[in-house]
Scaffold this active site. Structure first.
Site, PDB file in Angstrom:
ATOM      1  N   ASN A   1      -0.999   1.364   6.555  1.00  0.00           N
ATOM      2  CA  ASN A   1      -0.304   0.377   5.604  1.00  0.00           C
ATOM      3  C   ASN A   1       0.277  -0.238   6.883  1.00  0.00           C
ATOM      4  O   ASN A   1       0.720   0.049   7.762  1.00  0.00           O
ATOM      5  CB  ASN A   1       1.335   0.958   5.090  1.00  0.00           C
ATOM      6  CG  ASN A   1       0.404   2.124   3.502  1.00  0.00           C
ATOM      7  OD1 ASN A   1      -0.504   2.190   3.013  1.00  0.00           O
ATOM      8  ND2 ASN A   1       2.087   2.221   3.295  1.00  0.00           N
ATOM      9  N   GLY A   2      -0.198  -1.783   6.604  1.00  0.00           N
ATOM     10  CA  GLY A   2       0.505  -2.411   7.716  1.00  0.00           C
ATOM     11  C   GLY A   2      -0.545  -3.556   7.832  1.00  0.00           C
ATOM     12  O   GLY A   2      -1.985  -3.791   7.292  1.00  0.00           O
TER      13      GLY A   2
ATOM     14  N   LYS B   1       6.340  -3.624  -5.108  1.00  0.00           N
ATOM     15  CA  LYS B   1       7.156  -3.366  -5.422  1.00  0.00           C
ATOM     16  C   LYS B   1       8.029  -3.613  -3.557  1.00  0.00           C
ATOM     17  O   LYS B   1       9.185  -4.178  -3.711  1.00  0.00           O
ATOM     18  CB  LYS B   1       7.463  -2.149  -4.533  1.00  0.00           C
ATOM     19  CG  LYS B   1       8.955  -1.400  -5.401  1.00  0.00           C
ATOM     20  CD  LYS B   1       9.932  -1.288  -6.152  1.00  0.00           C
ATOM     21  CE  LYS B   1      11.210  -1.866  -6.496  1.00  0.00           C
ATOM     22  NZ  LYS B   1      12.005  -3.030  -7.487  1.00  0.00           N
TER      23      LYS B   1
ATOM     24  N   ARG C   1       4.646   0.778  -6.305  1.00  0.00           N
ATOM     25  CA  ARG C   1       4.151  -0.470  -5.898  1.00  0.00           C
ATOM     26  C   ARG C   1       3.238  -1.630  -5.376  1.00  0.00           C
ATOM     27  O   ARG C   1       3.002  -2.796  -4.359  1.00  0.00           O
ATOM     28  CB  ARG C   1       3.917   0.518  -3.975  1.00  0.00           C
ATOM     29  CG  ARG C   1       4.800   1.403  -3.911  1.00  0.00           C
ATOM     30  CD  ARG C   1       4.402   2.244  -2.232  1.00  0.00           C
ATOM     31  NE  ARG C   1       4.284   1.064  -1.347  1.00  0.00           N
ATOM     32  CZ  ARG C   1       4.861   1.150   0.397  1.00  0.00           C
ATOM     33  NH1 ARG C   1       6.279   1.888  -0.136  1.00  0.00           N
ATOM     34  NH2 ARG C   1       5.331   0.023   0.878  1.00  0.00           N
TER      35      ARG C   1
ATOM     36  N   GLU D   1      18.210 -15.455 -11.709  1.00  0.00           N
ATOM     37  CA  GLU D   1      17.730 -14.596 -11.715  1.00  0.00           C
ATOM     38  C   GLU D   1      16.937 -14.120 -13.135  1.00  0.00           C
ATOM     39  O   GLU D   1      15.956 -13.888 -12.708  1.00  0.00           O
ATOM     40  CB  GLU D   1      18.714 -13.229 -11.119  1.00  0.00           C
ATOM     41  CG  GLU D   1      18.128 -11.782 -11.841  1.00  0.00           C
ATOM     42  CD  GLU D   1      17.181 -11.442 -10.738  1.00  0.00           C
ATOM     43  OE1 GLU D   1      16.416 -12.159  -9.834  1.00  0.00           O
ATOM     44  OE2 GLU D   1      16.790 -10.503 -11.226  1.00  0.00           O
TER      45      GLU D   1
ATOM     46  N   LYS E   1      13.039 -12.816 -13.905  1.00  0.00           N
ATOM     47  CA  LYS E   1      12.085 -11.803 -14.264  1.00  0.00           C
ATOM     48  C   LYS E   1      11.308 -12.313 -15.364  1.00  0.00           C
ATOM     49  O   LYS E   1      10.286 -11.562 -15.024  1.00  0.00           O
ATOM     50  CB  LYS E   1      13.485 -11.381 -15.141  1.00  0.00           C
ATOM     51  CG  LYS E   1      14.533 -10.899 -14.660  1.00  0.00           C
ATOM     52  CD  LYS E   1      14.563  -9.327 -13.816  1.00  0.00           C
ATOM     53  CE  LYS E   1      13.764  -9.552 -12.566  1.00  0.00           C
ATOM     54  NZ  LYS E   1      14.203  -8.963 -11.264  1.00  0.00           N
TER      55      LYS E   1
ATOM     56  N   HIS F   1      19.764 -34.654 -13.508  1.00  0.00           N
ATOM     57  CA  HIS F   1      18.625 -35.594 -12.405  1.00  0.00           C
ATOM     58  C   HIS F   1      17.461 -35.116 -13.087  1.00  0.00           C
ATOM     59  O   HIS F   1      16.753 -35.025 -11.405  1.00  0.00           O
ATOM     60  CB  HIS F   1      19.748 -34.396 -11.367  1.00  0.00           C
ATOM     61  CG  HIS F   1      21.029 -35.029 -10.993  1.00  0.00           C
ATOM     62  ND1 HIS F   1      21.700 -36.295 -11.016  1.00  0.00           N
ATOM     63  CD2 HIS F   1      22.173 -34.280 -11.846  1.00  0.00           C
ATOM     64  CE1 HIS F   1      23.303 -36.958 -10.983  1.00  0.00           C
ATOM     65  NE2 HIS F   1      23.407 -35.574 -11.256  1.00  0.00           N
TER      66      HIS F   1
ATOM     67  N   GLU G   1       7.672 -12.542 -13.442  1.00  0.00           N
ATOM     68  CA  GLU G   1       7.320 -11.941 -12.608  1.00  0.00           C
ATOM     69  C   GLU G   1       6.365 -10.837 -13.568  1.00  0.00           C
ATOM     70  O   GLU G   1       5.469 -10.314 -13.199  1.00  0.00           O
ATOM     71  CB  GLU G   1       7.973 -11.288 -11.354  1.00  0.00           C
ATOM     72  CG  GLU G   1       8.944 -10.939 -11.827  1.00  0.00           C
ATOM     73  CD  GLU G   1       9.637  -9.789 -10.869  1.00  0.00           C
ATOM     74  OE1 GLU G   1      11.211  -9.709 -10.955  1.00  0.00           O
ATOM     75  OE2 GLU G   1       9.212  -9.430  -9.460  1.00  0.00           O
TER      76      GLU G   1
ATOM     77  N   CYS H   1       0.883  -1.139   0.015  1.00  0.00           N
ATOM     78  CA  CYS H   1      -0.231   0.051   0.195  1.00  0.00           C
ATOM     79  C   CYS H   1       0.975   1.269  -0.098  1.00  0.00           C
ATOM     80  O   CYS H   1       2.219   0.837  -0.053  1.00  0.00           O
ATOM     81  CB  CYS H   1      -0.269   0.310   1.082  1.00  0.00           C
ATOM     82  SG  CYS H   1      -2.199  -1.795   1.667  1.00  0.00           S
TER      83      CYS H   1
ATOM     84  N   TRP I   1      -3.453  -2.297  -0.687  1.00  0.00           N
ATOM     85  CA  TRP I   1      -3.280  -4.017  -1.715  1.00  0.00           C
ATOM     86  C   TRP I   1      -3.847  -4.376  -0.694  1.00  0.00           C
ATOM     87  O   TRP I   1      -3.911  -4.631   0.259  1.00  0.00           O
ATOM     88  CB  TRP I   1      -2.061  -4.247  -1.764  1.00  0.00           C
ATOM     89  CG  TRP I   1      -1.359  -4.795  -2.823  1.00  0.00           C
ATOM     90  CD1 TRP I   1      -1.504  -5.105  -3.930  1.00  0.00           C
ATOM     91  CD2 TRP I   1      -1.151  -6.145  -1.944  1.00  0.00           C
ATOM     92  NE1 TRP I   1      -0.711  -6.150  -4.159  1.00  0.00           N
ATOM     93  CE2 TRP I   1      -0.480  -7.074  -2.890  1.00  0.00           C
ATOM     94  CE3 TRP I   1      -0.261  -6.945  -1.155  1.00  0.00           C
ATOM     95  CZ2 TRP I   1       0.271  -8.855  -3.342  1.00  0.00           C
ATOM     96  CZ3 TRP I   1       0.529  -8.377  -0.552  1.00  0.00           C
ATOM     97  CH2 TRP I   1       0.384  -8.951  -2.093  1.00  0.00           C
TER      98      TRP I   1
HETATM   99  O1  M6R Z   1      13.498  -4.710  -1.604  1.00  0.00           O
HETATM  100  P1  M6R Z   1      14.065  -5.716  -1.704  1.00  0.00           P
HETATM  101  O2  M6R Z   1      15.284  -6.431  -2.326  1.00  0.00           O
HETATM  102  O3  M6R Z   1      14.703  -6.999  -0.142  1.00  0.00           O
HETATM  103  O4  M6R Z   1      12.813  -6.745  -2.006  1.00  0.00           O
HETATM  104  C1  M6R Z   1      13.376  -8.320  -2.285  1.00  0.00           C
HETATM  105  C2  M6R Z   1      12.781  -9.016  -3.121  1.00  0.00           C
HETATM  106  O5  M6R Z   1      11.182  -8.897  -2.959  1.00  0.00           O
HETATM  107  C3  M6R Z   1      12.474  -8.363  -4.613  1.00  0.00           C
HETATM  108  O6  M6R Z   1      13.972  -8.483  -5.111  1.00  0.00           O
HETATM  109  C4  M6R Z   1      11.608  -9.205  -5.734  1.00  0.00           C
HETATM  110  O7  M6R Z   1      11.920  -9.954  -5.811  1.00  0.00           O
HETATM  111  C5  M6R Z   1      11.812  -8.590  -7.011  1.00  0.00           C
HETATM  112  N1  M6R Z   1      10.112  -8.461  -7.412  1.00  0.00           N
HETATM  113  C6  M6R Z   1      12.564  -9.232  -8.393  1.00  0.00           C
HETATM  114  O8  M6R Z   1      12.756  -8.137  -8.913  1.00  0.00           O
END
Ligand code: M6R
Length: 607
Positions: A100-101, A602, A27, A480, A484, A503, A487, A2, A74
């Site tokens: 937020n929270g 985010k 966010r 990674e 990418k 394996h 997501e 949020c 959110w």
């Molecule tokens: O802010 P942070 O680096 O702690 O965030 C960790 C993950 O939430 C963040 O890297 C997430 O995996 C990204 N969306 C990846 O692109």
């Protein structure tokens, strides 16, 4: 997750708040709302869906307001509906709250308030805060005191911004376990969960810490603890510019941030060179007696940590473990005062990472954080901080934060190698690292001209599954690359160490499953080549990230992406870039909202 924006000052509150909310869209959210104080009354507008819905109604409002709060929600408690959107109000419609929270004891509080005759309009945990303040206001003479009394009854995590008709030019704020920042303007002040919300107006900020509350007025900000004791707070100037938080002609923030990497890496190198060259110290870092390193992080930052393990162990021989921060505290880790815990977090607000740091601290470990956001919770709780100078990363999919994290990790391991007397070859490594911004620049320039990665993405964007393979220091790059793709394009992708494929995952391979292979020069080049053969003999289509002169790889691959040849240890920083672009173009061809992928936020500030 949020987002919160608050404003009080000389200007048009509704315009500034909606503008701030738009800057927080990245966010992730499913509804948005605003509350304004107008001639001693509260005006509240909420909308399900995108901010533009809210914006078009707010713009039509013929009113003047100089104080207000806004929110992007959110959904956690209650569906994403208009009723559940923030701000929430008390029974009399005189107090408005954004939050937020998660208020963990909201059910108990709600039952009590219901017994006392309060009427609720939503299913949220947040609404109890408005009624609780209303209730406390009946028994104390001052609104801020009532606000603090209410806050002291809350359990869970919260960043709160509250306005009331009885103090039409004040925003009341409080924080525990969820970020909140005050922006200091000239005759106007701002409140937000994230700095970009008010970056067009100011970069002078006060970070609220846990168990701090305050009153924000147009010409002053008062901060207290939860008992009302005044606290002195030092404003900080954040070196982020507005241009960094805007798209600057790019279609998406993600694409802009990919192309910003040469600058971000260069800034990260120069920002950290002084301590590496012995011209300054890493403040708070005590290395005497360190026997092991534990890295804790989530998502992309975790992948940076996996590369970091190679760096630390190879350059320093200090045993290094890497943990998902979300798992760390549940595995009863062996950690003591001789352990250096390195947390990696772009935002510095990831709840799981913060929890792992707190556990490590409790057990006596020394804490170093690698972080991109000045003043964030991780940077305040760690003993020592190393910054990445990536600038604000707006796109949910992390790109420049990752390559700058790798840069800091390599610099830190060179530093530790020097400290432990194992510095042979490190000067050479450092001088090669200094070349990286120009190598990355060169790759991106060629990609702009040739659109090589974009064309491959156009050929492959309709596939349903993909496999990513890498070995040694590039195995985390395979992970990674797959993350990418998942997501932002919602295509199923798995990253695997290439040698592990036989394996199990090899069973997945046929002509419908493209296999992305990181096959650049280095000590495992030949090994990767044989893994590539295994894919070929199962009719898999290979997309190879490789170097000029790797003829064997090129001959065996349907699609080839050439990257500059660099020292093997540094190669992850270069090799990940085509994978970021590949995921970006695929998601864009599929027509998805690249910067705000579904279900993702985010910074993940809840466990
Ligand atoms: O802010 P942070 O680096 O702690 O965030 C960790 C993950 O939430 C963040 O890297 C997430 O995996 C990204 N969306 C990846 O692109």
């Amino acid at each position: 997750m949020c987002g919160i924006v608050g404003y009080t000052g000389k200007d048009d509150a509704k315009r500034i708040i909606v503008d701030g909310l738009k800057r927080l869209e990245y966010r992730g959210y499913d509804s948005a709302g605003i509350a304004l104080l107008v001639d001693g009354k509260l005006v509240v507008l909420k909308k399900k869906g995108k901010i533009r819905e809210l914006e078009s109604e707010v713009t039509c409002l013929d009113l003047v307001s100089h104080t207000g709060i806004g929110h992007t929600r959110w959904a956690t408690h209650g569906h994403p509906t208009e009723e559940n959107a923030h701000p929430h109000t008390d029974c009399r419609g005189e107090i408005a709250v954004v939050h937020n929270g998660v208020i963990e004891n909201y059910m108990t509080l709600k039952e009590e308030l219901l017994r006392k005759g309060h009427r609720f309009k939503s299913d949220t945990d947040t609404e109890v805060v408005a009624h609780l303040i209303e209730e406390e206001r009946n028994v104390c003479s001052d609104f801020f005191e009532a606000f603090l009394r209410a806050v002291r009854k809350l359990k869970g995590s919260y960043a709160l911004a509250v306005i009331t008709t009885e103090s039409p030019d004040k925003v009341f704020i409080a924080r525990k376990d969820s970020p909140l920042v005050v922006g200091l303007g000239d005759g106007e002040n701002f409140v937000a969960s994230d700095i970009p919300a008010f970056l067009p107006y100011t970069n002078r900020v006060i970070f609220l810490e846990d168990f701090e509350a305050g009153i924000v007025e147009s010409d002053c900000v008062t901060v207290t603890d939860f008992n009302g004791e005044r606290k002195e707070k030092k404003p900080v100037t954040v070196p982020w510019s507005l241009a960094q938080a805007e798209k600057a002609g790019y279609k998406h923030f993600m694409l802009k941030e990919i192309f910003e990497q040469p600058r971000a890496i260069a800034d990260t190198i120069s920002g950290n060179l002084p301590w590496l060259r012995g011209e300054s110290e890493i403040e708070g870092l005590e290395l005497d007696g360190i026997k092991r390193i534990q890295i804790v992080a989530c998502g992309t930052s975790y992948h940076a940590g996996l590369v970091g393990k190679f760096y630390f162990e190879n350059l320093t021989r200090i045993p290094t473990e890497v943990d998902y921060a979300s798992e760390y505290r549940y595995r009863n880790p062996v950690v003591d005062e001789n352990t250096l815990v390195v947390s990696i977090t772009q935002s510095g607000e990831t709840a799981d990472t913060l929890a792992a740091m707190r556990l490590a601290k409790e057990k006596g470990a020394r804490l170093l954080t690698i972080c991109n956001v000045i003043g964030s919770t991780a940077t305040r709780e760690a003993d020592a901080v190393l910054y990445t100078y990536a600038g604000p990363e707006i796109s949910v999919a992390s790109t420049k934060a990752f390559t700058t994290q790798l840069t800091v990790l390599l610099m830190l391991s060179i530093f530790l190698a020097k400290v432990t007397g194992r510095d042979e070859g490190t000067e050479d490594l450092l001088s090669q690292l200094l070349q990286i911004p120009s190598k990355v620049e060169e790759f991106l320039r060629l990609e702009k001209e040739s659109e090589r990665v974009k064309k491959i993405a156009l050929d492959l964007y309709r596939v349903k599954n993909m496999l990513y393979l890498g070995r040694h220091v590039n195995y985390p790059i395979a992970l990674e690359g797959a993350l990418k793709l998942k997501e932002i394009s919602y295509i199923h992708a798995e990253g695997y160490p290439a040698g592990e494929m036989k394996h199990g995952p090899i069973a997945l391979i046929d002509e419908t499953v493209p296999v992305v292979v990181v096959a650049t020069k280095g000590r495992v080049y030949e090994k990767v080549l044989s893994n590539l053969e295994e894919v070929k003999s199962r009719k898999g289509k290979v997309v190879a990230v490789t170097n000029e002169g790797c003829r064997e790889v090129k001959e065996k691959s349907e699609f080839v992406i050439e990257v500059p040849e660099v020292e093997e240890f540094i190669s992850p920083i270069v090799n990940v870039i085509p994978l970021q672009l590949f995921a970006y173009y695929i998601a864009d061809f599929l027509g998805y909202d690249v910067d705000q992928p579904r279900n993702l936020a985010k910074s993940v500030t809840v466990e």
